[in-house]
Design a protein around this motif. Structure first.
Motif, PDB file in Angstrom:
ATOM      1  N   GLY A 623       0.830  -1.197   0.000  1.00 27.86           N
ATOM      2  CA  GLY A 623       0.000   0.000   0.000  1.00 27.86           C
ATOM      3  C   GLY A 623       0.858   1.237   0.000  1.00 27.86           C
ATOM      4  O   GLY A 623       1.953   1.248  -0.563  1.00 27.86           O
ATOM      5  N   THR A 624       0.381   2.287   0.637  1.00 32.62           N
ATOM      6  CA  THR A 624       1.121   3.545   0.708  1.00 32.62           C
ATOM      7  C   THR A 624       1.429   3.868   2.165  1.00 32.62           C
ATOM      8  O   THR A 624       0.753   3.410   3.082  1.00 32.62           O
ATOM      9  N   GLY A 625       2.464   4.651   2.349  1.00 30.03           N
ATOM     10  CA  GLY A 625       2.846   5.099   3.678  1.00 30.03           C
ATOM     11  C   GLY A 625       3.174   6.574   3.663  1.00 30.03           C
ATOM     12  O   GLY A 625       3.498   7.144   2.618  1.00 30.03           O
ATOM     13  N   ARG A 626       3.086   7.186   4.809  1.00 29.37           N
ATOM     14  CA  ARG A 626       3.472   8.591   4.926  1.00 29.37           C
ATOM     15  C   ARG A 626       4.185   8.786   6.257  1.00 29.37           C
ATOM     16  O   ARG A 626       3.853   8.161   7.262  1.00 29.37           O
ATOM     17  N   SER A 627       5.176   9.649   6.237  1.00 27.14           N
ATOM     18  CA  SER A 627       5.932   9.959   7.428  1.00 27.14           C
ATOM     19  C   SER A 627       6.227  11.452   7.425  1.00 27.14           C
ATOM     20  O   SER A 627       6.602  12.017   6.402  1.00 27.14           O
ATOM     21  N   TYR A 628       6.051  12.082   8.564  1.00 29.04           N
ATOM     22  CA  TYR A 628       6.318  13.511   8.666  1.00 29.04           C
ATOM     23  C   TYR A 628       6.787  13.811  10.078  1.00 29.04           C
ATOM     24  O   TYR A 628       6.486  13.076  11.035  1.00 29.04           O
ATOM     25  N   GLY A 629       7.551  14.905  10.205  1.00 32.25           N
ATOM     26  CA  GLY A 629       8.055  15.210  11.534  1.00 32.25           C
ATOM     27  C   GLY A 629       8.893  16.462  11.563  1.00 32.25           C
ATOM     28  O   GLY A 629       9.104  17.143  10.557  1.00 32.25           O
TER      29      GLY A 629
END
Length: 811
Positions: A623-629
């Motif tokens: 699937g898809t993933g997202r990461s932010y910080g």
């Protein structure tokens, strides 16, 4: 006619006069090139930012570059060459130009009690001035200042103290960088990949600190010459052997001991470095109170060597060899993950790398490197039980040939290159080792693949305020036969029961190809001499993945290439940061924001066993993933007290939006990855109290990682079956730990051949029992099974403080 003759004569005389004048000028005012290099003592690693002064017929000043080199163009005559750096003894040497044209300075630290002693390894303002974002460079000297666990300084543990880096817990192999899984980190030692970076199941890393030069860690703004992973690049460099004299260095500890020898085979032409490290800690388990632990074994060894051949100033050859091996024996266990029950299993994993590199300088501006790499990672599990005797083997073989060309001229730095990689993977080969064994043999299909790439990278100083680094990489991958690709029924989830046949591909036949462009961009805008704003974007493809549905990787976990079903992961990352220095670069501060999108990220169906699964496509979901910080860093570079404080906010979430309800977690809504830790704080301090002694402290805190708890249970055929539905919706308790260290170094001013020191440390000083995981057991104390309670238990890897002592020496 006379006028023409006169003009011609005048022209000849003027030309002749100019020629004679030029010749005389060349004799009287000729300049000669003098080059040299500045190195740290005693490591002999390159020293950047050192001021070099030439005093003689004229006075010129320059500074050493990142590789420690410097260059002058001097008139003929006698000179005194001076190398000086704050916090180091000044070195002087007389030379005669043009007879002496190559120099080398060894700078020795002057550890006097002065408040202005410089502790940082590079020029402090580089964090503002360099075209880099999300990049950290650690020297071994700085790593050794951090308190060690079990008396051993460690590269991977040092990286965990930087912003944007975490791990799932103590005793776990690998690190998670900006929301990436552990297999998304490209770990290189002299260009050779490392697939398992840990010894003793995560307690040590595979890198011997004595043999290393430095570590460059890219978590953003990754140059175009790197590819194959979507999160980070960790480039570990082995230091060059001493080409002038032999040296012995090592350390003796309670758990691990080290020894390194390096020196010239042919003085100034050929040199060799050999470093070895070993741990035979089995005796420690004999003191365990629990009888089941007394039969446990845990030991390792590794060998790092480097041969340097310098046939001329334009040609150098480097050959690096690494071999490491671990043995971990569990006295009593159940290998349910391999569907094999055993009472005494031995985990054995080893790495063998070989790198050969030829460096050629066409000129001072143009140079090339031709590198060939061989790497082999081979884990094995064995069990001697007569009823279930078996051996389970797997492995990854990597072969690479690459060419890198660099050109430096003025404000331009250009790098181009080509590479070709061959992968051969054995996912698993299970064989009985005794005739009485009940184990049935099983050999999974081998996997083969080719990966090719070409790149171009250009760094340019547009103006004093603006510098840009941009590049483009193209990568291509082909999955190759021999291999059988299964076919499945349409409009239903892939399952062993829905197989309709398959296609057999012959050896060398292309099964599936992938590829694409990977643009890179980094820009730095100076807002003032002490402030800069930086931006980066990079896209990266990953064709090799570690498939595991456990939180921490084990030697049994398998590596898999992209194929007809498993698509390559694609990572797109945006970074923005502001960097500010204060009080003449005494303090560094930075704030970095990032957003990363992952395409084709892998997750797994509930309850699947991946180790010996013949059709992994039936268990893998993509699937898809997202990461932010956000990452905040405050660092103090000079004075008695140095160190840094960092804070990281990070979120990593996956979305598996399958068309089938049974494969759609949380109804198609993003859910946390199992290594997601929103808040992390690191405090690293070093306090020098005398020329020889210093204290070091580090305190770490992080929120607990996600975990899946059962919501209820079923009683079927006299067996309790837990019901897990809400994936990663709970979390384990928060983690925090304090470590301290006390170092007694050799006196910096001593010139004795034998120098020694001590390193004392206490890991987990206040003995916190941090939870690694939570598990559940039913208390069978009631005849009515319905009323038996389910209790939750916490597993702690290091549940108490761990003191250590190491004796270090150099000869």
């Amino acid at each position: 006619m006379a006028f023409r003759a006169t003009s011609y004569l005048v022209f000849v005389l003027l030309s002749l006069g100019s020629y004679v004048f030029a010749q005389n000028s060349n004799v009287l005012g000729a300049r000669y090139i003098v080059t040299g290099r500045v190195l740290h003592y005693p490591e002999k690693t390159p020293f950047a930012g050192v001021t070099i002064v030439a005093r003689g017929p004229e006075r010129l000043v320059t500074t050493s570059k990142a590789d420690g080199t410097f260059r002058f163009e001097l008139l003929r005559g006698k000179y005194t060459m001076v190398a000086r750096m704050l916090g180091y003894f000044t070195e002087e040497t007389p030379i005669i130009v043009p007879e002496d044209n190559e120099l080398e300075f060894l700078l020795r630290e002057n550890a006097l009690l002065l408040e202005e002693v410089q502790v940082s390894e590079t020029k402090a303002e580089q964090n503002v001035s360099k075209v880099e974002i999300g990049v950290a460079k650690l020297t071994i000297k700085s790593i050794k200042k951090i308190p060690a666990v079990l008396g051993e300084v460690d590269v991977m543990r040092s990286l965990q103290l930087l912003p944007g880096v975490s791990s799932v817990g103590e005793g776990a192999t690998g690190i998670n960088v900006r929301g990436g899984s552990i297999d998304q980190n490209l770990i290189l030692i002299d260009d050779a990949p490392v697939y398992n970076s840990s010894h003793l199941m995560g307690l040590f890393s595979v890198f011997n600190p004595d043999a290393l030069k430095d570590v460059t860690f890219y978590r953003g703004g990754i140059p175009a010459q790197y590819g194959g992973r979507t999160s980070s690049v960790i480039e570990v460099k082995v230091k060059e052997p001493d080409a002038e004299k032999w040296k012995v260095q090592g350390g003796v500890g309670l758990v691990a001991s080290r020894l390194m020898v390096d020196g010239p085979l042919v003085k100034n032409k050929m040199a060799l470095l050999v470093a070895t490290r070993a741990s035979f800690s089995d005796y420690l388990f004999r003191f365990a109170k629990t009888a089941s632990l007394k039969g446990t074994k845990a030991n390792f060894y590794d060998i790092t060597s480097k041969l340097a051949i310098k046939s001329s100033t334009k040609n150098q050859v480097y050959i690096t060899f690494y071999q490491g091996k671990d043995v971990f024996k569990i006295a009593g266990d159940s290998l349910a993950r391999t569907e094999v029950n055993a009472t005494s299993s031995v985990f054995d994993w080893q790495t063998r790398n070989l790198t050969a590199r030829w460096n050629h300088a066409f000129s001072e501006k143009l140079f090339a490197n031709l590198t060939t790499v061989y790497s082999r990672y081979a884990p094995t599990i064995t069990n001697p039980d007569s009823a279930n005797a078996f051996e389970l083997k797997s492995g990854v073989t990597y072969k690479n040939l690459k060419l890198d060309v660099g050109y430096v001229a003025g404000k331009h730095k250009i790098d181009v290159g080509l590479s070709g990689i061959r992968y051969d993977i054995q996912p698993g080969d299970l064989q009985p080792t005794l005739a009485s064994s009940n184990i049935n043999p099983l050999t999974l299909q081998k996997e083969q693949g080719l990966e090719a790439a070409a790149y171009w990278n250009h760094e340019i100083e547009v103006s004093k305020q603006l510098s840009v680094m941009y590049g483009l990489r193209y990568s291509w991958f082909a999955a190759l036969g021999p291999y059988r690709v299964n076919a499945y029924e349409l409009n239903v989830p892939r399952d062993p029961t829905t197989t309709t046949g398959g296609v057999d591909y012959a050896s060398g036949k292309v099964i599936k190809t992938y590829g694409g462009l990977e643009p890179r961009l980094v820009a730095r805008l100076n807002l003032s001499p002490t402030t800069s704003l930086k931006f980066s974007f990079n896209r990266m493809y990953q064709y090799l993945q570690l498939i595991s549905n456990t939180t921490a990787a084990l030697p049994t976990d398998r590596w898999k290439l992209s194929d007809a079903f498993l698509k390559p992961q694609i990572g797109d990352q945006l970074s923005l940061g502001i960097f500010k220095n204060w009080q003449k670069d005494t303090y560094e501060t930075s704030l970095e924001l990032y957003y990363k999108r992952l395409t084709n990220v892998a997750d797994y169906r509930n309850g699947t066993n991946l180790t010996l699964l013949e059709a992994p496509e039936t268990a893998i979901l993509q699937g898809t993933g997202r990461s932010y910080g956000a990452e905040v860093l405050v660092r103090k570079n000079t004075g008695f007290l140095t160190g840094w404080v960092s804070y990281t906010f990070a979120q990593t979430e996956y979305l598996i939006n399958s068309p089938y309800a049974e494969d759609k977690y949380r109804n198609g809504v993003y859910y946390p990855a199992n290594f997601n830790k929103p808040h992390t704080v690191n405090v690293v301090l070093n306090y020098r109290i005398s020329r020889r002694t210093s204290w070091s402290f580090n305190w770490v805190y992080s929120t607990g990682r996600p975990i899946t708890y059962p919501i209820d249970k079923y009683f079927v055929d006299n067996v309790y079956v837990p019901n897990y539905t809400l994936r990663n919706q709970a979390k384990i308790p928060d983690y925090h730990r304090l470590d301290i260290g006390f170092n007694v170094d050799a006196l910096p001013t001593t010139k004795r051949k034998w120098q020694s020191g001590w390193a004392f440390s206490v890991y987990n000083l206040y003995a916190r029992q941090n939870a690694y995981s939570i598990f559940f057991r039913t208390k069978n104390d009631n005849v009515l099974q319905f009323y038996n309670k389910v209790n939750a238990y916490k597993l702690s890897i290091f549940g108490t403080l761990i003191p250590s002592i190491t004796y270090n020496f150099t000869y």
